[in-house]
Design a protein around this motif. Structure first.
Motif, PDB file in Angstrom:
ATOM      1  N   PRO A 123       0.803 -20.813 -19.463  1.00 17.17           N
ATOM      2  CA  PRO A 123      -0.627 -20.657 -19.195  1.00 17.17           C
ATOM      3  C   PRO A 123      -1.107 -21.668 -18.139  1.00 17.17           C
ATOM      4  CG  PRO A 123      -0.189 -20.674 -21.556  1.00 17.17           C
ATOM      5  CD  PRO A 123       1.081 -21.081 -20.889  1.00 17.17           C
ATOM      6  N   GLY A 124      -1.892 -21.186 -17.209  1.00 15.67           N
ATOM      7  CA  GLY A 124      -2.461 -22.064 -16.195  1.00 15.67           C
ATOM      8  C   GLY A 124      -1.522 -22.434 -15.070  1.00 15.67           C
ATOM      9  N   GLU A 125      -0.297 -21.927 -15.094  1.00  8.59           N
ATOM     10  CA  GLU A 125       0.673 -22.310 -14.059  1.00  8.59           C
ATOM     11  C   GLU A 125       0.688 -21.358 -12.864  1.00  8.59           C
ATOM     12  OE1 GLU A 125       3.968 -24.465 -16.998  1.00  8.59           O
ATOM     13  OE2 GLU A 125       4.478 -22.633 -15.903  1.00  8.59           O
ATOM     14  N   GLY A 126      -0.017 -20.248 -12.968  1.00  3.22           N
ATOM     15  CA  GLY A 126       0.023 -19.269 -11.898  1.00  3.22           C
ATOM     16  C   GLY A 126      -1.331 -18.648 -11.625  1.00  3.22           C
ATOM     17  N   LEU A 127      -1.451 -18.050 -10.432  1.00  5.47           N
ATOM     18  CA  LEU A 127      -2.668 -17.376 -10.010  1.00  5.47           C
ATOM     19  C   LEU A 127      -2.313 -15.952  -9.615  1.00  5.47           C
ATOM     20  CD1 LEU A 127      -5.698 -17.476  -9.170  1.00  5.47           C
ATOM     21  CD2 LEU A 127      -4.904 -18.158  -6.897  1.00  5.47           C
ATOM     22  N   LEU A 128      -2.964 -14.987 -10.226  1.00  3.50           N
ATOM     23  CA  LEU A 128      -2.701 -13.581  -9.943  1.00  3.50           C
ATOM     24  C   LEU A 128      -3.461 -13.152  -8.691  1.00  3.50           C
ATOM     25  CD1 LEU A 128      -1.393 -10.907 -10.822  1.00  3.50           C
ATOM     26  CD2 LEU A 128      -3.447 -10.473 -12.204  1.00  3.50           C
ATOM     27  N   VAL A 129      -2.746 -12.614  -7.718  1.00  6.06           N
ATOM     28  CA  VAL A 129      -3.353 -12.190  -6.455  1.00  6.06           C
ATOM     29  C   VAL A 129      -2.881 -10.788  -6.098  1.00  6.06           C
ATOM     30  CG1 VAL A 129      -3.492 -14.566  -5.587  1.00  6.06           C
ATOM     31  CG2 VAL A 129      -1.477 -13.175  -5.050  1.00  6.06           C
ATOM     32  N   ASN A 130      -3.610 -10.162  -5.192  1.00  2.66           N
ATOM     33  CA  ASN A 130      -3.224  -8.871  -4.642  1.00  2.66           C
ATOM     34  C   ASN A 130      -3.185  -8.978  -3.127  1.00  2.66           C
ATOM     35  OD1 ASN A 130      -3.180  -7.368  -7.148  1.00  2.66           O
ATOM     36  ND2 ASN A 130      -5.417  -7.502  -7.124  1.00  2.66           N
ATOM     37  N   THR A 131      -2.185  -8.362  -2.518  1.00  2.00           N
ATOM     38  CA  THR A 131      -2.044  -8.381  -1.069  1.00  2.00           C
ATOM     39  C   THR A 131      -2.281  -6.984  -0.512  1.00  2.00           C
ATOM     40  OG1 THR A 131      -0.485 -10.236  -1.132  1.00  2.00           O
ATOM     41  CG2 THR A 131      -0.491  -8.889   0.865  1.00  2.00           C
ATOM     42  N   TRP A 132      -3.102  -6.916   0.545  1.00  2.00           N
ATOM     43  CA  TRP A 132      -3.516  -5.651   1.137  1.00  2.00           C
ATOM     44  C   TRP A 132      -3.185  -5.636   2.621  1.00  2.00           C
ATOM     45  CZ3 TRP A 132      -5.865  -2.141  -2.197  1.00  2.00           C
ATOM     46  CH2 TRP A 132      -6.268  -2.664  -3.443  1.00  2.00           C
ATOM     47  N   MET A 133      -3.033  -4.447   3.181  1.00  3.36           N
ATOM     48  CA  MET A 133      -2.739  -4.294   4.599  1.00  3.36           C
ATOM     49  C   MET A 133      -3.571  -3.159   5.170  1.00  3.36           C
ATOM     50  SD  MET A 133       0.939  -3.537   6.468  1.00  3.36           S
ATOM     51  CE  MET A 133       0.987  -1.835   5.876  1.00  3.36           C
ATOM     52  N   GLY A 134      -3.884  -3.254   6.463  1.00  2.00           N
ATOM     53  CA  GLY A 134      -4.630  -2.187   7.111  1.00  2.00           C
ATOM     54  C   GLY A 134      -4.691  -2.387   8.608  1.00  2.00           C
ATOM     55  N   ASP A 135      -5.422  -1.517   9.279  1.00  3.51           N
ATOM     56  CA  ASP A 135      -5.613  -1.608  10.720  1.00  3.51           C
ATOM     57  C   ASP A 135      -6.862  -2.425  11.027  1.00  3.51           C
ATOM     58  OD1 ASP A 135      -3.422   0.072  11.492  1.00  3.51           O
ATOM     59  OD2 ASP A 135      -4.611   1.804  10.839  1.00  3.51           O
ATOM     60  N   LEU A 136      -6.794  -3.223  12.085  1.00  2.00           N
ATOM     61  CA  LEU A 136      -7.972  -3.940  12.539  1.00  2.00           C
ATOM     62  C   LEU A 136      -9.037  -2.932  12.969  1.00  2.00           C
ATOM     63  CD1 LEU A 136      -6.253  -6.758  14.626  1.00  2.00           C
ATOM     64  CD2 LEU A 136      -7.351  -6.998  12.395  1.00  2.00           C
ATOM     65  N   PRO A 137     -10.309  -3.304  12.881  1.00  2.00           N
ATOM     66  CA  PRO A 137     -11.378  -2.347  13.227  1.00  2.00           C
ATOM     67  C   PRO A 137     -11.248  -1.767  14.629  1.00  2.00           C
ATOM     68  CG  PRO A 137     -12.287  -4.242  12.088  1.00  2.00           C
ATOM     69  CD  PRO A 137     -10.845  -4.560  12.342  1.00  2.00           C
ATOM     70  N   ASP A 138     -10.747  -2.561  15.586  1.00  2.00           N
ATOM     71  CA  ASP A 138     -10.607  -2.051  16.953  1.00  2.00           C
ATOM     72  C   ASP A 138      -9.269  -1.362  17.188  1.00  2.00           C
ATOM     73  OD1 ASP A 138      -8.931  -4.204  16.876  1.00  2.00           O
ATOM     74  OD2 ASP A 138      -9.974  -5.361  18.410  1.00  2.00           O
ATOM     75  N   LYS A 139      -8.476  -1.228  16.111  1.00  2.00           N
ATOM     76  CA  LYS A 139      -7.190  -0.528  16.162  1.00  2.00           C
ATOM     77  C   LYS A 139      -6.189  -1.190  17.105  1.00  2.00           C
ATOM     78  CE  LYS A 139      -9.034   2.533  13.456  1.00  2.00           C
ATOM     79  NZ  LYS A 139      -8.711   2.550  12.007  1.00  2.00           N
ATOM     80  N   THR A 140      -6.334  -2.494  17.347  1.00  2.21           N
ATOM     81  CA  THR A 140      -5.413  -3.191  18.241  1.00  2.21           C
ATOM     82  C   THR A 140      -4.227  -3.805  17.499  1.00  2.21           C
ATOM     83  OG1 THR A 140      -6.731  -5.223  18.054  1.00  2.21           O
ATOM     84  CG2 THR A 140      -7.233  -3.741  19.885  1.00  2.21           C
ATOM     85  N   GLY A 141      -4.207  -3.718  16.183  1.00  4.36           N
ATOM     86  CA  GLY A 141      -3.116  -4.303  15.422  1.00  4.36           C
ATOM     87  C   GLY A 141      -3.353  -4.183  13.932  1.00  4.36           C
TER      88      GLY A 141
END
Length: 211
Positions: A123-141
Motif C-alpha cells: 500500500p502506498g508504494e505505487g501510483l496508478l496512471v493511464n497513458t494515452w496517444m493521439g495526433d497533435l491538433p495541427d496534425k504535424t505529429g
C-alpha cells in the motif's frame, strides 16, 4: 459487506475501462522539460490556468551546459507572451503563434494502457496512471500523455516537433489551485512593453533566452 462488494466491483470496472478525463483547471507545481536534440533542458516552477488560458514558467534553464534563469508568461487568449526580467524590471513582449492546449486528455485519444509508477507490492508504494496517444491538433505529429487514474493529474507529456524532435515534459509536486492568481497577470513594468514583430511559441521563447 454487500456495500464493500459493490464498491470493489465499481473500482474494478473503472480500472478495467480507463476513459479520457479532464485535468483540474488550476494547478501549481514543478516540471522538467527536455528536447530530443539534447540542446535544451529545463527545471521550472509553473502556474497553469486552464480557464483563463494562461501559463507562467519560471526558474532554471540549462542550454548546452550553460545555466540561465527565465520567467515566461504566456497569455493565449491575448495571443501574447512576456519574457520578464525581474532583476532590472524590464519586459519583452511577443505575439504568440501557438494555440492553447489544455492539459486534459482529448476525447479522441487512444489508450495505450494503464501502469503503476513505483511498486504494486505494498500500500502506498505505487501510483496508478493511464497513458494515452493521439495526433497533435495541427496534425504535424503525435503526442503521448500520462495522467493519474484518479484526479487526472498530468504526470508526463511527449510530443513531436520538426525543430527539436520529441519534447518531453515531466510534472511533479502538483497542487490543485493557485494561491496567488496575480502572478498570471503581466507585472506593472510590462505595461509599456513594445511588442516584437517575431511570433513565438513556448519552446522558441525558451531558446531566445539562450542566445
Amino acid at each position: 459487506m454487500r456495500l464493500l462488494l459493490v464498491l470493489a466491483c465499481f473500482l474494478a470496472a473503472c480500472l478495467a475501462n480507463p476513459h479520457p478525463c479532464y485535468t483540474p483547471p488550476l494547478l501549481t507545481g514543478a516540471l522538467t522539460l527536455s528536447t530530443q536534440n539534447e540542446e535544451l533542458w529545463v527545471f521550472a516552477k509553473y502556474l497553469y490556468d486552464g480557464i483563463g488560458q494562461r501559463l507562467r514558467v519560471f526558474e532554471l534553464v540549462n542550454y548546452k551546459n550553460q545555466s540561465l534563469t527565465v520567467d515566461l508568461l504566456l497569455l493565449y487568449r491575448e495571443a501574447a507572451a512576456y519574457d520578464i526580467k525581474d532583476r532590472n524590471h524590464t519586459c519583452a513582449k511577443y505575439p504568440l503563434k501557438q494555440h492553447f492546449q489544455p492539459w486534459h486528455v482529448p476525447k479522441d485519444a487512444t489508450l495505450l494502457g494503464p501502469a503503476i509508477l513505483g511498486s504494486s507490492s505494498g500500500p502506498g508504494e505505487g501510483l496508478l496512471v493511464n497513458t494515452w496517444m493521439g495526433d497533435l491538433p495541427d496534425k504535424t505529429g503525435k503526442y503521448i500523455a500520462t495522467v493519474t487514474e484518479f484526479g487526472c493529474i498530468p504526470v508526463s507529456t511527449s510530443y513531436q516537433t520538426k525543430e527539436y524532435g520529441w519534447v518531453v515534459t515531466s510534472l511533479f509536486d502538483n497542487v490543485k489551485g493557485i494561491t496567488n492568481p496575480s502572478l498570471l497577470d503581466p507585472p506593472d513594468f510590462c505595461t509599456n512593453a513594445v511588442t516584437s514583430e517575431e511570433p513565438v511559441d513556448f519552446i522558441s521563447l525558451l531558446h531566445k533566452n539562450t542566445r
